[in-house]
Scaffold this active site. Structure first.
Site, PDB file in Angstrom:
ATOM      1  N   TYR D 125      -5.555   7.217 -16.073  1.00 23.82           N
ATOM      2  CA  TYR D 125      -6.975   7.486 -16.350  1.00 23.82           C
ATOM      3  C   TYR D 125      -7.761   7.646 -15.039  1.00 23.82           C
ATOM      4  O   TYR D 125      -8.274   8.705 -14.727  1.00 23.82           O
ATOM      5  CB  TYR D 125      -7.599   6.327 -17.135  1.00 23.82           C
ATOM      6  CG  TYR D 125      -7.339   6.327 -18.635  1.00 23.82           C
ATOM      7  CD1 TYR D 125      -6.371   7.133 -19.215  1.00 23.82           C
ATOM      8  CD2 TYR D 125      -8.070   5.481 -19.469  1.00 23.82           C
ATOM      9  CE1 TYR D 125      -6.140   7.104 -20.585  1.00 23.82           C
ATOM     10  CE2 TYR D 125      -7.846   5.449 -20.845  1.00 23.82           C
ATOM     11  CZ  TYR D 125      -6.879   6.262 -21.393  1.00 23.82           C
ATOM     12  OH  TYR D 125      -6.671   6.220 -22.743  1.00 23.82           O
ATOM     13  N   GLU D 241     -10.484  -3.232 -26.049  1.00 25.28           N
ATOM     14  CA  GLU D 241      -9.998  -3.882 -24.837  1.00 25.28           C
ATOM     15  C   GLU D 241     -10.873  -5.068 -24.435  1.00 25.28           C
ATOM     16  O   GLU D 241     -10.380  -6.089 -23.977  1.00 25.28           O
ATOM     17  CB  GLU D 241      -9.933  -2.861 -23.702  1.00 25.28           C
ATOM     18  CG  GLU D 241      -9.273  -3.408 -22.439  1.00 25.28           C
ATOM     19  CD  GLU D 241      -9.286  -2.372 -21.302  1.00 25.28           C
ATOM     20  OE1 GLU D 241      -8.408  -2.469 -20.450  1.00 25.28           O
ATOM     21  OE2 GLU D 241     -10.166  -1.487 -21.281  1.00 25.28           O
ATOM     22  N   SER D 364     -16.390  -1.984 -14.613  1.00 24.70           N
ATOM     23  CA  SER D 364     -16.914  -3.057 -13.750  1.00 24.70           C
ATOM     24  C   SER D 364     -18.043  -3.791 -14.479  1.00 24.70           C
ATOM     25  O   SER D 364     -18.661  -3.262 -15.399  1.00 24.70           O
ATOM     26  CB  SER D 364     -17.461  -2.471 -12.449  1.00 24.70           C
ATOM     27  OG  SER D 364     -18.697  -1.823 -12.679  1.00 24.70           O
TER      28      SER D 364
END
Lengths: 349, 381, 349, 381
Positions: D125, D241, D364
């Site tokens: 990715y 996720e 992040s």
């Protein structure tokens, strides 16, 4: 959470909205500030009609037989509305009173408030007050709404007793609090009293959790006000909520509100399940709620900027309520220490 | 009269200290709120009579005319003793402004009346809705012969209800870019069309006011400097403000109250408190060390850079942090409206609320961090 | 600060730039990592030629007679360059050695390193080591650069002694450290030694302050690298340094660097003035430097993002150096506690 | 074979737990670093043989086909026992992708080989220079008859050096807007033109790689879903996720190591440590309570909203905070490269460094806060 429980919590929230709407304006709250007793007796009567002081009381004793889940939902709604009526104190008394003492409390004809504390920064029933031969002597501190009480439920060294506010040997000194209410100091000098069976240990924990829920409601609404302001207030040609530094701060406050909600609702569920960790869970919730409420309300002032510092803006009402409640029924530090004492094994890891 | 200029720094400091200790009213030390003129005029007149009202003004205008170093010593001694601010806008703002940019007629008219206490000034900068974006001001002055006609309003005007004059930033050219087209006017507060509304703060004080201008007529002779050049002058006046907002004395005072409160609450020897308290002491000590490096710059007569914003950020957030801890320590007393036991030294809630606006005014700390990022660290955009 | 002092500090910074340039690349540092002794003997010889180990030593004893102001300026430059040479340890020894022992150390012909510590998390000379009849027995911990030492200056219960690294009864165990160097554990089992007069009390404080200055240099450069990255790295079509949340974080880091500089330089000035508060000032500086260096270096990794987590990027070198130094010569917590003990009166308020 | 679907949750949990405890290799519990295929294949094959490799896949494709609730129980039991992640990209990414969007031929080709361990997948990715701006990817695939020709590079490819297949996001239409014109390709790692470079991390591990594509030829039949629709599919895969990144188990594990370390260093009863440690325990306990509310959502089969980003932020910053405290407690040992005394349980520096990337990867924490501000709080811009 099972469906019955979910339903009763939704019902209690709906009914709270009728008396203390979380979206209503705060004129009622402002009008009551700095006036003895700091709350509205008419509203209190309505709350009694709704059966709120008896929410936790078993149905066979004339209460609603609800659990902490419902009680916390109610307290949260009251917190969002900043309702000053003395529900949490009266509920403590309702949990130990019986017979006519209880029914007078529940039907609103006699407001009974608990007088348990003898020193600041403590979360246990005072041990200096004596109840002997129908007379009580001692000094009790930090009683909110004391100016409106008809009776006090006094915790003594060896038990509980009811004292009429207007009895001889009873004096009440009132000090104004930041939220516009009052703390009463109750001085008892051989005042006549009626012994009451039971003790306040469990009621104290329930009150601490209810205060946490109240703080949750207050911070949740203060945060909502702040978000509205961030979305609409323009500076430098755009809404201030489009500035990333403020966006990230808002995200952090959202996280604190979410953790507080999870903590309070989890503690209520553990309490209702009768789990061994329920007292520790109360401490966990109160520690979180006290710290998070202060953080959210302080930041509300900061994010509102100058206007947030004025008495006419609403964030100050929430901050000053949080200042009063943050250390009541135990400060964050007190409850953290209690949590550590209660669960030293750390089997949670 | 002693020639103060001739004294050594130590002798000067001692002279100042002794006089303050002898003359300053004890009940005005470290007041919990900004004092009104009715309360602090006694000290204003004492300073005026002594000739110590305006340390930074040149002697020819009635000031002390002492060096930057000696001015700092005076500030230090005032802070050390807990001397309250007077209604000092005439002294620290209007005086320097006129001395630098005023006409001789303006100087002759206004400076003596600041020195005598006849004119008490307030500052009309901020506007409702402008907030941190000071330059977006909308109060406008339209030319009408020899006069300006002023319409608009100002907010956060400190002690406007004490003042008889106001110095104003107004927009005199709406077609110009934001920071241009702004002028500086001096306006008597008793002019027809001015109304004042006190703003009650969350600690229930009326330090601030809103001031409304409805077709207020102001003689053009009371324009300071060039028309449309007001912004530059205003910015220069703000220059030295941040070093004072960054003085560690306020945090030091609050820490002393925290210590007293902890003793009163019986927690001053708890390891948790000692740890927290020591951290705060160290923060103040390091702020002191940093502050001293900026004071040195001023003492050398050099210009402070934009990095002085650091001081404002550190000191105001430290002040708030100390009062946060006071609430933690105070137990249920954190919620009291008035000082505990009627003793001003134990006033956790009051000091906590007093600390709140420090991160908002004088350029909010968000603005200070923007300044640091862009003007000090050279970050883009 | 008087002009002489300012001049000598500028001179020392200039001379440092010749050997350990703060703007140089870090290939030298990388090449030395994880190799015994973890530093370059050639560079060490150059440092000795410059007179650095004797910087604080009085001129009559063959040193440069400089003060802590100059020493800290030097240590700061070395920190910015991440220089691994054992200057701070050798300087401690130089402060007590005399005669040929001292001159061998100063001219670089014999590297003497101090062995004082017997337990982790302590900032005092160990008391278990015995020096009797020219024999020394004990165990000393956490000696950086030990693999390159010719002699150890060992602190014992009743005094100091010099021990040759290759003497019988001496063994050195080396453990790798995060910065690519080594901690030595020195085990002395009746090793022959030469007593040395004096004690290390003052030298320990000087070393703690020098470490603080070294950390200042390291964090200052890590911050500069980070700023460069923020200015140049593009994301979402613009430099990441234009995002306000990162700008404000950078401002906060700048504040920490500035406070550390003020703290270290103030402590050095107090030390050189011989003020009563000089030991407390050292503790203040070390507490600040340890915490601030870790904060700045952790944030450097975060702000560099993924690349910051790789060994080939430079921020990791600074973080890992800070990990090694943060608790050496006393952790932040240790020094805060010492500060509180040393200055209990708070006349500073 | 037991019908797992028919078991009560408690019985299912016990069954899983007993089997893990009996079968899981003791020396692989709570490894300090992500394990390589050479280390974890033994466990992969055990799971495969038991039929427990793919709990979320439907039975018809060889999965367990158990309910969301039971899947969560499995995750909880794996976490409780400290079971390490396998090379699981085929299981959790490629499998669900193909089951939802793959052709029958693709399913037949690839799913059995994930189940057998013949295909070990990695994920392509991120790209050098793209960082948090994932959609700005530049690796491109040009059409050439029945093939794509791929050029570019991928970075942060976890365990690429273990994998024999990679699933790739590539740009197939450069004229389209950023998030459009992206397609999903399946590529064998032994294709000519692919090279792998391990990236050494600051804790000196080679978990991540950079993968370079130099005119790599990929049959078009291995395009998943529609051409230019890859972004939507990739985003859907990332959906769940964050709830795993937000599991309190990792912080719980670290807190246990902190406790052990504090005992080893003799500070576990110091009031200062007890206070810090209790705060961390409470943080974990509240995170657990919050996490449970999201697990309930999954259990009910509902879709998680963007507010799940909160979990990722809380858990990763808590994990870091715990390891920060470990360094504080460790004294000089904080600087050691290897575990203290050769004992993996005392590895403050290692765990501290291991915690660093958690706030960077998986989107992040800055990106997560942007998501919260915009998609949850409705803030503008």
């Amino acid at each position: 959470m099972d469906d019955d429980r979910t339903d009763s919590i939704r019902l209690i929230r709906d009914s709270a909205a009728g008396i203390a709407p979380r979206t209503g304006d705060l004129r009622r709250i402002r009008a009551l500030r700095f006036q003895t007793p700091g709350f509205d007796r008419g509203v209190w009567a309505q709350m009694c009609e709704m059966g709120w002081p008896g929410l936790l009381v078993a149905e066979e004793n004339g209460g609603a037989g609800q659990g902490m889940g419902a009680y916390c939902a109610l307290a949260e709604e009251l917190g969002a509305a900043l309702a000053p009526e003395p529900l949490i104190g009266a509920s403590m008394c309702a949990s130990v009173l019986r017979g006519t003492d209880l029914s007078r409390l529940l039907d609103g004809s006699a407001l009974v408030l608990p007088a348990w504390q003898e020193r600041a920064n403590r979360f246990d029933v005072g041990a200096e007050t004596t109840i002997t031969n129908g007379r009580v002597t001692g000094t009790k501190l930090f009683i909110p709404g004391a100016g409106g009480a008809d009776l006090f439920l006094v915790a003594g060294r060896d038990g509980l007793a009811l004292v009429a506010a207007d009895a001889t040997g009873v004096s009440v000194r009132l000090e104004k609090t930041q939220d516009g209410g009052e703390f009463g100091t109750l001085v008892l000098d051989g005042a006549p009293c009626t012994p009451v069976a039971g003790d306040l240990t469990e009621a104290l924990d329930q009150a601490a959790l209810a205060i946490s829920a109240y703080l949750l409601g207050a911070m949740d609404r203060a945060f909502a006000l702040t978000l509205d302001y961030l979305r609409t207030r323009q500076q430098f040609g755009k809404p201030i909520g489009s500035f990333q530094a403020l966006q990230h701060r808002a995200a952090d406050l959202k996280i604190q509100v979410a953790l507080t909600r999870a903590s309070v609702e989890n503690a209520a569920a553990i309490w209702d399940d009768g789990g061994a960790g329920r007292v520790a869970a109360v401490s966990r919730a109160k520690a979180r709620a006290s710290d998070a409420a202060m953080l959210v309300c302080r930041q509300a002032i900061q994010l509102f900027g100058g206007i947030g510092y004025t008495d006419e803006a609403d964030p100050g009402l929430f901050l000053r309520k949080a200042m009063v409640l943050m250390n009541m029924y135990g400060s964050a530090a007190l409850h953290r220490a209690r949590f550590a004492r209660l669960t030293p094994d750390e089997d949670d890891i | 009269m002693v020639d103060l200029d001739a004294l050594s720094d130590d002798d000067f400091r001692r002279t100042v200290r002794e006089w303050i200790e002898a003359e300053y009213p004890e009940d005005l030390r470290n007041p919990p709120k900004r004092l009104h003129w009715s309360e602090n005029q006694v000290w204003y007149y004492k300073l005026a009579a002594k000739g110590w009202l305006c340390p930074g003004w040149p002697k020819q205008y009635g000031g002390m005319g002492i060096s930057a170093g000696k001015q700092i010593i005076m500030v230090e001694e005032f802070e050390r003793h807990g001397v309250a601010r007077t209604n000092d806008h005439g002294i620290i703002m209007v005086g320097p402004l006129l001395i630098a940019h005023g006409t001789e007629a303006q100087k002759a008219e206004f400076l003596p009346k600041v020195l005598s206490g006849e004119h008490i000034w307030c500052q009309g900068y901020s506007e409702p809705g402008a907030g941190s974006d000071l330059a977006s001001l909308r109060t406008e002055a339209l030319s009408d012969g020899d006069d300006w006609i002023v319409n608009g309003s100002k907010i956060w005007t400190t002690l406007a209800n004490d003042a008889n004059w106001i110095f104003l930033l107004v927009r005199t050219d709406k077609s110009a870019k934001k920071q241009e087209g702004i002028s500086f006017l001096l306006v008597p507060m008793d002019s027809p069309g001015i109304t004042i509304r006190p703003i009650w703060t969350i600690d229930l004080h009326d330090e601030f006011c809103e001031v409304f201008f409805d077709n207020v007529r102001v003689p053009k002779k009371w324009t300071v400097g060039q028309v449309n050049q007001g912004w530059t002058m205003a910015k220069a006046l703000l220059g030295h403000e941040r070093i004072y907002l960054g003085s560690p004395k306020l945090s030091g005072y609050a820490l002393g109250r925290l210590r007293d409160l902890a003793e009163r609450m019986g927690v001053s020897d708890d390891p948790g408190f000692v740890d927290t308290y020591t951290k705060l002491r160290l923060e103040i000590a390091d702020l002191k060390a940093l502050h001293a490096t900026y004071v040195d710059v001023v003492r050398r007569g050099e210009t402070l850079g934009p990095d002085v914003s650091m001081l404002k950020v550190i000191q105001t957030e430290l002040f708030q942090k100390i009062t946060d801890v006071m609430l933690d320590v105070a137990g249920e007393n954190a919620g009291l409206l008035d000082p505990m036991e009627g003793n001003r030294a134990f006033n956790p809630g009051g000091l906590f609320l007093q600390a709140r606006p420090s991160t908002i005014y004088g350029g909010s700390n968000e603005i200070q961090r923007n300044i640091l990022a862009k003007n000090v660290l050279g970050l883009p955009g």
